[in-house]
Enzyme design. Structure first.
Site, PDB file in Angstrom:
ATOM      1  N   GLY A 267       0.861  -1.194   0.000  1.00 32.76           N
ATOM      2  CA  GLY A 267       0.000   0.000   0.000  1.00 32.76           C
ATOM      3  C   GLY A 267       0.883   1.226   0.000  1.00 32.76           C
ATOM      4  O   GLY A 267       1.964   1.233  -0.588  1.00 32.76           O
ATOM      5  N   CYS A 270       2.971   5.573  -2.545  1.00 27.98           N
ATOM      6  CA  CYS A 270       3.814   5.563  -3.742  1.00 27.98           C
ATOM      7  C   CYS A 270       3.556   4.393  -4.686  1.00 27.98           C
ATOM      8  O   CYS A 270       3.136   4.607  -5.820  1.00 27.98           O
ATOM      9  CB  CYS A 270       5.278   5.588  -3.326  1.00 27.98           C
ATOM     10  SG  CYS A 270       5.705   7.156  -2.555  1.00 27.98           S
TER      11      CYS A 270
HETATM   12  N1  LIG Z   1       5.794   9.719   0.852  1.00 22.67           N
HETATM   13  C1  LIG Z   1       6.813   9.078   0.316  1.00 22.67           C
HETATM   14  O1  LIG Z   1       7.328   8.099   0.863  1.00 22.67           O
HETATM   15  C2  LIG Z   1       7.390   9.539  -0.992  1.00 22.67           C
HETATM   16  C3  LIG Z   1       8.654   9.062  -1.387  1.00 22.67           C
HETATM   17  C4  LIG Z   1       9.181   9.502  -2.584  1.00 22.67           C
HETATM   18  C5  LIG Z   1       8.457  10.372  -3.382  1.00 22.67           C
HETATM   19  N2  LIG Z   1       7.223  10.800  -2.990  1.00 22.67           N
HETATM   20  C6  LIG Z   1       6.518  11.736  -3.854  1.00 22.67           C
HETATM   21  O2  LIG Z   1       6.675  13.046  -3.312  1.00 22.67           O
HETATM   22  C7  LIG Z   1       5.499  13.822  -3.551  1.00 22.67           C
HETATM   23  C8  LIG Z   1       4.940  14.333  -2.243  1.00 22.67           C
HETATM   24  O3  LIG Z   1       4.524  13.216  -1.478  1.00 22.67           O
HETATM   25  P1  LIG Z   1       4.229  13.332   0.080  1.00 22.67           P
HETATM   26  O4  LIG Z   1       4.030  11.944   0.568  1.00 22.67           O
HETATM   27  O5  LIG Z   1       5.243  14.201   0.712  1.00 22.67           O
HETATM   28  O6  LIG Z   1       2.824  14.102   0.016  1.00 22.67           O
HETATM   29  P2  LIG Z   1       2.060  14.847   1.213  1.00 22.67           P
HETATM   30  O7  LIG Z   1       0.624  14.799   0.863  1.00 22.67           O
HETATM   31  O8  LIG Z   1       2.516  14.283   2.525  1.00 22.67           O
HETATM   32  O9  LIG Z   1       2.587  16.347   1.123  1.00 22.67           O
HETATM   33  C9  LIG Z   1       2.282  17.230   0.092  1.00 22.67           C
HETATM   34  C10 LIG Z   1       2.110  18.618   0.711  1.00 22.67           C
HETATM   35  O10 LIG Z   1       2.007  19.589  -0.318  1.00 22.67           O
HETATM   36  C11 LIG Z   1       1.132  20.604   0.133  1.00 22.67           C
HETATM   37  N3  LIG Z   1       0.720  21.423  -1.022  1.00 22.67           N
HETATM   38  C12 LIG Z   1      -0.151  21.125  -2.020  1.00 22.67           C
HETATM   39  N4  LIG Z   1      -0.215  22.126  -2.906  1.00 22.67           N
HETATM   40  C13 LIG Z   1       0.640  23.089  -2.478  1.00 22.67           C
HETATM   41  C14 LIG Z   1       1.036  24.358  -2.996  1.00 22.67           C
HETATM   42  N5  LIG Z   1       0.556  24.834  -4.148  1.00 22.67           N
HETATM   43  N6  LIG Z   1       1.923  25.071  -2.291  1.00 22.67           N
HETATM   44  C15 LIG Z   1       2.437  24.601  -1.137  1.00 22.67           C
HETATM   45  N7  LIG Z   1       2.112  23.402  -0.611  1.00 22.67           N
HETATM   46  C16 LIG Z   1       1.232  22.656  -1.284  1.00 22.67           C
HETATM   47  C17 LIG Z   1       0.034  19.833   0.815  1.00 22.67           C
HETATM   48  O11 LIG Z   1      -0.722  20.640   1.687  1.00 22.67           O
HETATM   49  C18 LIG Z   1       0.852  18.765   1.553  1.00 22.67           C
HETATM   50  O12 LIG Z   1       1.207  19.175   2.858  1.00 22.67           O
HETATM   51  C19 LIG Z   1       4.552  12.901  -4.317  1.00 22.67           C
HETATM   52  O13 LIG Z   1       4.720  13.116  -5.687  1.00 22.67           O
HETATM   53  C20 LIG Z   1       5.032  11.517  -3.944  1.00 22.67           C
HETATM   54  O14 LIG Z   1       4.726  10.558  -4.928  1.00 22.67           O
HETATM   55  C21 LIG Z   1       6.687  10.413  -1.816  1.00 22.67           C
END
Ligand SMILES: NC(=O)c1ccc[n+]([C@@H]2O[C@H](COP(=O)([O-])OP(=O)(O)OC[C@H]3O[C@@H](n4cnc5c(N)ncnc54)[C@H](O)[C@@H]3O)[C@@H](O)[C@H]2O)c1
Length: 457
Positions: A267, A270
């Site tokens: 799950g 990602c």
């Molecule tokens: N979580 C992981 O383990 C992981 C690992 C590698 C890559 N990623 C990738 O990284 C990216 C972010 O994932 P995440 O898990 O950190 O997501 P998340 O939902 O935890 O965080 C995203 C944040 O962006 C904020 N946001 C949205 N629009 C915005 C804007 N215009 N200006 C400022 N802030 C804004 C949201 O409020 C939120 O706090 C995704 O593309 C994900 O696929 C995630």
């Protein structure tokens, strides 16, 4: 260096804190006022081991701040990391509205050359869209300011995010080969100078290849998991112990031991969405990735494997039965409930009339939030689920224990005590935590994944 992180979620907060840790001056922006208030109040909005220490140390040193002020965030960083969410759209493709909105804000407010870094996981071609959004905003202001868009996908794992970021296996950076692209390469080299000096290799490539590398990595890992899950289901039928097989093949250096554990499905934020997005990209280009569609289908089935085993034992009507559920988060050391297998199981059990007493070391609050959404159409069913304060309390007088997440504390459980607390000594283990023979010798009926041969008479 002055760095701005747009989006202070899992990736943004870890990136911001760790870049401050190596000496950069970091400004973290988010649109979510609640998150920023928590951070400015000294708290951490997510559960991530070790993150609180890094954040508080760097806030105290004046190298890390949090704000919702967009104009100030653009003014701050010569480098603007975009780390906002890229959730799946209805058709499975990555929804880029947050990425594009972040790019537009940069174009609207920038007053000097900026290096814009796509850190979010985004499909091939997104850097072009980011670039176009910034160009449009600059054009509207009749500005001819220069900028460069690079791709620097993130490979951290939730639960080990700080360690992964500080000691990355590799850094992947894609940049263009024109004058701005080369200027951006120099800037990115400076951003990661201390990492390179510590021996962490940077793989420089073109932007589209960098974007694709992230999807290829997650798709490969998801494929390994689905491959083993499919073999595990067959193992039960042909009388094979899948865990012995795992060790037998994982010792081959061409295969390697990682991501071969059979279980009740992957799950998180990602794998599911990235596999879907890559399948969607392949369809758009008329070159369907058949393997990845199968990876996705196998995983969806696997999330039902515990439910199927439970129905096979008790029948489809579970009224009057109480199940202890250990583990809600999609994996250990996180409170992330996105696409967690527990959500599928809870749907199945509650709809079949069962009662559930659930425990998770950190994800109970988040589980309550997402379950309220999952059961928005049938909120009365949520009366059948309650949450225990510890793992031992959850099993008290339950008809069976069901394990969904491989927390260490579950692996170390005293099974004699568990047996004494249960009404019936039955365990459904979706993560193969225990030695089936040892569990059986305690007089416990044990249903694991792909290991039935060890508990049959
Ligand atoms: N979580 C992981 O383990 C992981 C690992 C590698 C890559 N990623 C990738 O990284 C990216 C972010 O994932 P995440 O898990 O950190 O997501 P998340 O939902 O935890 O965080 C995203 C944040 O962006 C904020 N946001 C949205 N629009 C915005 C804007 N215009 N200006 C400022 N802030 C804004 C949201 O409020 C939120 O706090 C995704 O593309 C994900 O696929 C995630």
């Amino acid at each position: 260096m002055k760095i701005t992180i747009v989006g202070t979620g899992y990736v943004g907060l870890v990136t911001g804190a760790c870049l401050a840790e190596v000496g950069h001056d970091v400004f973290c922006l988010d649109v979510d006022q609640r998150k920023i208030d928590i951070l400015n109040g000294g708290g951490i909005p997510i559960h991530e081991p070790g993150l609180d220490v890094v954040v508080s140390r760097n806030v105290a040193a004046g190298r890390l701040r949090f704000s919702t002020d967009v104009a100030a965030s653009v003014a701050h960083g010569d480098v603007q990391f975009i780390a906002v969410g890229t959730p799946p759209d209805e058709d499975g493709s990555a929804d880029l509205k947050y990425v594009v909105a972040a790019a537009r804000n940069i174009g609207k407010h920038m007053m000097s050359f900026k290096v814009v870094v796509d850190k979010s996981t985004v499909p091939v071609g997104t850097a072009d869209r980011v670039s176009a959004a910034i160009a449009e905003e600059l054009k509207a202001r009749q500005s001819d300011l220069e900028y460069a868009v690079t791709s620097n996908p993130e490979f951290l794992k939730e639960g080990a995010a700080v360690a992964d970021f500080m000691k990355p296996d590799r850094l992947v950076i894609g940049h263009a080969n024109d004058a701005q692209g080369q200027r951006a390469q120099q800037v990115m080299r400076e951003v990661y100078a201390s990492f390179e000096a510590a021996g962490h290799k940077i793989y420089w490539m073109d932007v589209r290849s960098a974007e694709f590398t992230k999807y290829a990595a997650n798709a490969m890992l998801a494929t390994r998991i689905s491959f083993m899950n499919e073999l595990a289901n067959l193992a039960d039928k042909v009388g094979v112990d899948i865990d012995a097989v795992r060790q037998g093949i994982g010792s081959d250096p061409r295969i390697g031991p990682g991501f071969l554990m059979a279980g009740c499905g992957y799950g998180g934020s990602c794998f599911p969405k990235d596999v879907q997005a890559l399948v969607r990209t392949s369809q758009e280009y008329g070159h369907e990735l058949k393997i990845l569609q199968a990876v996705e289908d196998v995983n969806e089935n696997q999330k039902h494997v515990l439910g199927s085993k439970i129905f096979a034992k008790y029948g489809k009507n579970l009224q009057g039965l109480k199940f202890a559920l250990w583990g809600l988060a999609f994996k250990p050391d996180t409170d992330d409930m996105r696409a967690a297998s527990s959500r599928v199981l809870i749907q199945e059990l509650l709809h079949a009339g069962a009662d559930i007493v659930a425990f998770d070391p950190v994800a109970i609050e988040e589980a309550q939030r997402v379950l309220a959404l999952d059961f928005a159409d049938a909120p009365e069913l949520l009366k059948q689920i309650s949450f225990a304060t510890d793992q031992q309390a959850a099993v008290l007088a339950a008809d069976a224990l069901v394990i969904v997440t491989e927390w260490k504390t579950f692996r170390a459980a005293d099974l004699n005590q568990v047996k004494a607390s249960l009404k019936h000594a039955v365990i459904f283990d979706g993560r193969n935590l225990y030695d089936p023979r040892a569990v059986k010798s305690l007089g416990i009926e044990y249903h694991a994944i792909g290991r039935a041969v060890l508990t049959q008479n």
